[in-house]
Every structure is written in structure tokens, then in C-alpha cells.
Design a protein around this motif. Structure first.
Motif, PDB file in Angstrom:
ATOM      1  N   THR A   7       0.926  -1.134  -0.006  1.00 61.79           N
ATOM      2  CA  THR A   7       0.122   0.110   0.014  1.00 61.79           C
ATOM      3  C   THR A   7       0.848   1.396  -0.001  1.00 61.79           C
ATOM      4  OG1 THR A   7      -0.026  -0.301   2.423  1.00 61.79           O
ATOM      5  CG2 THR A   7      -2.033  -1.087   1.145  1.00 61.79           C
ATOM      6  N   GLY A   8       1.919   1.000   0.561  1.00 60.69           N
ATOM      7  CA  GLY A   8       3.033   2.412   0.473  1.00 60.69           C
ATOM      8  C   GLY A   8       3.561   2.570  -0.667  1.00 60.69           C
ATOM      9  N   LEU A   9       3.675   1.513  -1.388  1.00 64.53           N
ATOM     10  CA  LEU A   9       4.162   1.956  -2.862  1.00 64.53           C
ATOM     11  C   LEU A   9       3.044   2.567  -3.783  1.00 64.53           C
ATOM     12  CD1 LEU A   9       5.886  -1.601  -4.055  1.00 64.53           C
ATOM     13  CD2 LEU A   9       6.913   0.813  -3.665  1.00 64.53           C
ATOM     14  N   ILE A  10       2.033   2.309  -3.497  1.00 68.48           N
ATOM     15  CA  ILE A  10       0.743   3.146  -4.291  1.00 68.48           C
ATOM     16  C   ILE A  10       1.048   4.458  -3.837  1.00 68.48           C
ATOM     17  CG2 ILE A  10      -1.582   3.413  -4.577  1.00 68.48           C
ATOM     18  CD1 ILE A  10      -1.972   0.402  -3.849  1.00 68.48           C
ATOM     19  N   LYS A  11       1.066   4.947  -2.611  1.00 67.84           N
ATOM     20  CA  LYS A  11       1.208   6.104  -1.760  1.00 67.84           C
ATOM     21  C   LYS A  11       2.552   6.694  -2.443  1.00 67.84           C
ATOM     22  CE  LYS A  11      -0.566   9.321   0.932  1.00 67.84           C
ATOM     23  NZ  LYS A  11      -1.681   9.967   0.911  1.00 67.84           N
ATOM     24  N   LEU A  12       3.566   6.019  -2.456  1.00 69.25           N
ATOM     25  CA  LEU A  12       4.793   6.757  -3.139  1.00 69.25           C
ATOM     26  C   LEU A  12       4.635   7.241  -4.575  1.00 69.25           C
ATOM     27  CD1 LEU A  12       7.884   7.050  -2.779  1.00 69.25           C
ATOM     28  CD2 LEU A  12       7.953   4.931  -4.020  1.00 69.25           C
ATOM     29  N   ASN A  13       4.062   6.395  -5.280  1.00 68.16           N
ATOM     30  CA  ASN A  13       3.726   6.725  -6.929  1.00 68.16           C
ATOM     31  C   ASN A  13       2.692   8.031  -6.772  1.00 68.16           C
ATOM     32  OD1 ASN A  13       5.225   4.909  -7.601  1.00 68.16           O
ATOM     33  ND2 ASN A  13       3.674   3.158  -7.784  1.00 68.16           N
ATOM     34  N   GLU A  14       1.842   8.178  -5.950  1.00 67.94           N
ATOM     35  CA  GLU A  14       0.791   9.009  -5.813  1.00 67.94           C
ATOM     36  C   GLU A  14       1.581  10.475  -5.593  1.00 67.94           C
ATOM     37  OE1 GLU A  14      -2.230   8.504  -2.883  1.00 67.94           O
ATOM     38  OE2 GLU A  14      -3.247   6.842  -4.239  1.00 67.94           O
ATOM     39  N   LEU A  15       2.496  10.333  -4.421  1.00 73.60           N
ATOM     40  CA  LEU A  15       3.226  11.515  -3.898  1.00 73.60           C
ATOM     41  C   LEU A  15       4.370  12.014  -4.852  1.00 73.60           C
ATOM     42  CD1 LEU A  15       3.060  10.932   0.064  1.00 73.60           C
ATOM     43  CD2 LEU A  15       1.528  12.392  -1.265  1.00 73.60           C
ATOM     44  N   TYR A  16       5.121  10.861  -5.287  1.00 75.86           N
ATOM     45  CA  TYR A  16       6.287  11.224  -5.872  1.00 75.86           C
ATOM     46  C   TYR A  16       6.400  10.280  -7.265  1.00 75.86           C
ATOM     47  CZ  TYR A  16       7.316  12.572  -1.149  1.00 75.86           C
ATOM     48  OH  TYR A  16       7.495  13.294  -0.129  1.00 75.86           O
ATOM     49  N   PRO A  17       5.554  10.732  -8.216  1.00 75.36           N
ATOM     50  CA  PRO A  17       5.626   9.797  -9.475  1.00 75.36           C
ATOM     51  C   PRO A  17       7.169   9.790 -10.083  1.00 75.36           C
ATOM     52  CG  PRO A  17       4.021  11.735  -9.506  1.00 75.36           C
ATOM     53  CD  PRO A  17       4.938  12.130  -8.368  1.00 75.36           C
ATOM     54  N   ASN A  18       7.369   8.861 -10.714  1.00 71.44           N
ATOM     55  CA  ASN A  18       8.691   8.208 -11.534  1.00 71.44           C
ATOM     56  C   ASN A  18       9.525   7.988 -10.651  1.00 71.44           C
ATOM     57  OD1 ASN A  18       9.667   7.733 -14.059  1.00 71.44           O
ATOM     58  ND2 ASN A  18      10.776   9.431 -13.917  1.00 71.44           N
ATOM     59  N   THR A  19       9.231   7.670  -9.164  1.00 70.14           N
ATOM     60  CA  THR A  19      10.109   7.415  -8.060  1.00 70.14           C
ATOM     61  C   THR A  19      10.223   5.947  -7.708  1.00 70.14           C
ATOM     62  OG1 THR A  19      10.149   9.643  -7.153  1.00 70.14           O
ATOM     63  CG2 THR A  19      10.961   7.928  -5.816  1.00 70.14           C
ATOM     64  N   GLN A  20      11.166   5.133  -7.475  1.00 71.60           N
ATOM     65  CA  GLN A  20      11.459   3.791  -7.192  1.00 71.60           C
ATOM     66  C   GLN A  20      12.278   3.635  -5.949  1.00 71.60           C
ATOM     67  OE1 GLN A  20      13.297   1.361 -10.209  1.00 71.60           O
ATOM     68  NE2 GLN A  20      14.957   2.953 -10.552  1.00 71.60           N
ATOM     69  N   ILE A  21      12.027   2.823  -5.290  1.00 66.89           N
ATOM     70  CA  ILE A  21      12.946   2.356  -4.149  1.00 66.89           C
ATOM     71  C   ILE A  21      13.618   1.017  -4.611  1.00 66.89           C
ATOM     72  CG2 ILE A  21      13.041   1.318  -1.768  1.00 66.89           C
ATOM     73  CD1 ILE A  21      10.410   3.129  -1.199  1.00 66.89           C
ATOM     74  N   VAL A  22      15.047   1.044  -4.609  1.00 68.13           N
ATOM     75  CA  VAL A  22      15.659  -0.010  -4.761  1.00 68.13           C
ATOM     76  C   VAL A  22      16.559  -0.503  -3.647  1.00 68.13           C
ATOM     77  CG1 VAL A  22      17.839  -0.963  -6.476  1.00 68.13           C
ATOM     78  CG2 VAL A  22      15.946   0.515  -7.251  1.00 68.13           C
ATOM     79  N   GLU A  23      16.602  -1.672  -3.300  1.00 65.61           N
ATOM     80  CA  GLU A  23      17.287  -2.447  -2.227  1.00 65.61           C
ATOM     81  C   GLU A  23      18.521  -3.323  -2.597  1.00 65.61           C
ATOM     82  OE1 GLU A  23      15.081  -2.856   1.693  1.00 65.61           O
ATOM     83  OE2 GLU A  23      13.532  -3.099   0.076  1.00 65.61           O
ATOM     84  N   LEU A  24      19.658  -3.087  -2.153  1.00 63.58           N
ATOM     85  CA  LEU A  24      20.937  -3.507  -2.798  1.00 63.58           C
ATOM     86  C   LEU A  24      21.351  -4.366  -1.326  1.00 63.58           C
ATOM     87  CD1 LEU A  24      22.827  -4.701  -4.857  1.00 63.58           C
ATOM     88  CD2 LEU A  24      24.067  -2.316  -4.686  1.00 63.58           C
ATOM     89  N   ASN A  25      21.254  -5.630  -1.169  1.00 62.27           N
ATOM     90  CA  ASN A  25      21.593  -6.534  -0.247  1.00 62.27           C
ATOM     91  C   ASN A  25      22.993  -7.068  -0.601  1.00 62.27           C
ATOM     92  OD1 ASN A  25      21.970  -8.468   1.659  1.00 62.27           O
ATOM     93  ND2 ASN A  25      19.979  -9.147   1.981  1.00 62.27           N
ATOM     94  N   LEU A  26      24.182  -6.622  -0.100  1.00 66.27           N
ATOM     95  CA  LEU A  26      25.584  -6.954  -0.441  1.00 66.27           C
ATOM     96  C   LEU A  26      25.936  -7.917   0.799  1.00 66.27           C
ATOM     97  CD1 LEU A  26      26.942  -3.753  -1.912  1.00 66.27           C
ATOM     98  CD2 LEU A  26      26.263  -5.802  -3.113  1.00 66.27           C
ATOM     99  N   SER A  27      26.059  -9.115   0.456  1.00 66.73           N
ATOM    100  CA  SER A  27      26.743  -9.970   1.618  1.00 66.73           C
ATOM    101  C   SER A  27      28.064  -9.548   1.849  1.00 66.73           C
ATOM    102  CB  SER A  27      26.702 -11.306   1.064  1.00 66.73           C
ATOM    103  OG  SER A  27      25.216 -11.750   0.645  1.00 66.73           O
ATOM    104  N   GLU A  28      28.607  -9.779   3.001  1.00 71.36           N
ATOM    105  CA  GLU A  28      29.829  -9.425   3.548  1.00 71.36           C
ATOM    106  C   GLU A  28      30.951 -10.478   3.107  1.00 71.36           C
ATOM    107  OE1 GLU A  28      32.281  -8.762   7.732  1.00 71.36           O
ATOM    108  OE2 GLU A  28      30.189  -9.322   7.507  1.00 71.36           O
ATOM    109  N   ASN A  29      30.365 -11.728   2.850  1.00 76.60           N
ATOM    110  CA  ASN A  29      31.552 -12.784   2.684  1.00 76.60           C
ATOM    111  C   ASN A  29      30.759 -13.969   2.190  1.00 76.60           C
ATOM    112  OD1 ASN A  29      30.430 -14.186   4.901  1.00 76.60           O
ATOM    113  ND2 ASN A  29      31.731 -13.373   6.220  1.00 76.60           N
ATOM    114  N   ASN A  30      31.506 -15.021   1.592  1.00 75.60           N
ATOM    115  CA  ASN A  30      30.759 -16.044   1.075  1.00 75.60           C
ATOM    116  C   ASN A  30      29.831 -16.987   1.958  1.00 75.60           C
ATOM    117  OD1 ASN A  30      32.065 -15.880  -1.679  1.00 75.60           O
ATOM    118  ND2 ASN A  30      33.804 -16.896  -0.724  1.00 75.60           N
ATOM    119  N   LEU A  31      29.905 -16.888   3.135  1.00 72.65           N
ATOM    120  CA  LEU A  31      29.052 -17.661   4.033  1.00 72.65           C
ATOM    121  C   LEU A  31      27.798 -16.984   4.376  1.00 72.65           C
ATOM    122  CD1 LEU A  31      28.575 -19.851   5.851  1.00 72.65           C
ATOM    123  CD2 LEU A  31      29.833 -18.580   7.905  1.00 72.65           C
TER     124      LEU A  31
END
Length: 283
Positions: free
Chosen positions: A174-198
């Protein structure tokens, strides 16, 4: 005469060894940590290309052997190793605890487009099992990028996405819908970078659970990668110098970093983040 030469040789060798040991100890001693204020643009001067990322190319066996005997490259590797030892995980944890993840203070306003620097291209896999170039994902949109390597850091950072006067978050369906209403053409990207192989293995094992908690419309922009894919130089350019905190970058349609922060949110920084997003949407 021979004995004198041998004693002299041994003495010289000991001096050289002790000299190198002393230099190594000095280089691996962590520097005093200081929280700095960001006053100038952060990022890479080079415009990113979707065909490249910051990960060095894999060397051939013969090239690796040649590099082993290359004094200049060997010295460079030694310096890099010493630096990693000096500012390793324990050092990061101490600084994270001391600062609550606020390892730098954000700029008081967002940077002008003509002065801003680029976020480098990173290749990572999204929750739809697709390999993604961040440059392609960022182009043409205003992007709020979250980069994290620990759950603790990610949780502390969620306050930046709380919707004002609401119990909802811009990270929800539901927050994504609100995001598009308030801030059109805006996206949230998450980059989960693992510290090591384990940890990278654990993250990959947790993908099924992530797919149930991340809204369907955000699965294409939740990326999983490896922290080692970013060189030390790139992490320095991005001020991404702590493995435990969470970083936020506001990136414009041309892949330029216009504002950044890290750690727990406060009202002043929250307001600045969304003021920046609104300003970029109006450019």
C-alpha cells in the motif's frame, strides 16, 4: 673474515626483517575514527555503462603468475591487505556501535546535477532470479537506493520510509501506491550485499522467505549481490566504509548521486530525503 661477513649478513637481514615488520604493524593499526560531514559530491567521475561493473576481470593463470613476481603489483597487494586488516569487521563493529550507524553526516542540501558524480554500475540478481545492471534500473527515474550488508543496519534504517502521519511504510504494497501518488516516477531499490561467501550463502537460502515478505511490485528492484564486487576504491568513493550500517543514496535519472545518508533516521534527515526526491521529480 668469512665469520665476520656472515655475522654482518645476518645482522643486516634482521634489521630488514624488523623494519618490514614494524612497517606492517604500523600500516595495520586502525586509524582514529572520525565522523565526517559530506560537503562535496560523492561517487565516480566516470559515467557507468551497463556492460561493465566495478568487479575486476578474472585473470588468467599465467597473468597471476606474472603478477606474483611483479614488485609494484606485489607492493600494491600488500598495501591493500594491510588496509583490509586495519579496517576489518571488528573495527567496523566498534564504530557502528559508537555512532549507531551514523558514520558520516549527510549534506545539508542535495547536490546540483552538473556537480554531481555517478553511482557505478553493479550487477546483482533480483528476487525474480534475473541478473540486473543497476545502471539500466536507475536510468530515467528518481531512485532511492538502500545498500546494506547486515539485518541490524537495514532495520535501523527503515524509519526513512515511514509515511508521515501514518503507521504505513513506503516499503509496503500500500505504501508503494502512496509513493507513486506523492512522488511519480520514483522507485525504491534495495541492494543486499553479502559481507562474505558464508553470509552470501545464508542470504541465498533465505530468498524464499524474502519473496514472501517483499511486495510483488518490488521484487524486480530487490537485488542480492556480494560486497567484494565493489573494489575498495569504489567503496571509498561512495563513503560505503562500514559493513554494519545501511546507506541511502538518492540517484537521479542520469545515475548521479544527488544526496546520501546512513544509519538511523531523524526528522531533519527524513525531511531532507523527501525534499530531495520531490526536487528531482520536478527537474
Amino acid at each position: 673474515m668469512v665469520k665476520i661477513f656472515i655475522r654482518s649478513f645476518h645482522s643486516s637481514s634482521r634489521v630488514q626483517i624488523l623494519g618490514k615488520l614494524s612497517k606492517t604493524i604500523k600500516n595495520t593499526t586502525p586509524p582514529p575514527f572520525k565522523v565526517v560531514s559530506i560537503v562535496k559530491p560523492v561517487g565516480s567521475k566516470q559515467q557507468p555503462l551497463a556492460s561493465k561493473n566495478s568487479q575486476p576481470e578474472t585473470q588468467s593463470l599465467w597473468q597471476s603468475i606474472k603478477d606474483t613476481f611483479d614488485a609494484e603489483k606485489r607492493e600494491k597487494r600488500q598495501a591493500q591487505l594491510e588496509r583490509e586488516i586495519a579496517v576489518g569487521g571488528f573495527y567496523d563493529m566498534q564504530n557502528y556501535t559508537k555512532t549507531q550507524g551514523k558514520i558520516f553526516l549527510p549534506p545539508v542540501s542535495y547536490f546540483k546535477a552538473d556537480k554531481s558524480l555517478y553511482f557505478p554500475n553493479v550487477i546483482a540478481k533480483n528476487l525474480n532470479n534475473e541478473m540486473v545492471h543497476t545502471t539500466n534500473l536507475f536510468k530515467g527515474k528518481t531512485t532511492i537506493l538502500r545498500v546494506f550488508s547486515s539485518l541490524e543496519g537495514e532495520i535501523r534504517n527503515r524509519g526513512f520510509f515511514q509515511i508521515s502521519n501514518s503507521n504505513d511504510s513506503f516499503l509496503s504494497s500500500t505504501g508503494l501506491i502512496k509513493l507513486n501518488e506523492l512522488y511519480p516516477n520514483t522507485q525504491i531499490v534495495e541492494l543486499n550485499l553479502s559481507e562474505n561467501n558464508l553470509k552470501h550463502l545464508f542470504v541465498n537460502l533465505a530468498v524464499r522467505n524474502l519473496k514472501t515478505t517483499i511486495p510483488e511490485k518490488r521484487k524486480h528492484s530487490y537485488l542480492i549481490g556480494h560486497r567484494s564486487d565493489l573494489t575498495s576504491e569504489v567503496k571509498d568513493e561512495l563513503m560505503m566504509k562500514n559493513v554494519y550500517t545501511c546507506f541511502i543514496y538518492v540517484i537521479d535519472k542520469d545515475c548521479k548521486i544527488r544526496w546520501l545518508t546512513c544509519g538511523r533516521s531523524n526528522q531533519k534527515e527524513y525531511d531532507m530525503l523527501w525534499k530531495c526526491v520531490k526536487g528531482l521529480n520536478e527537474e
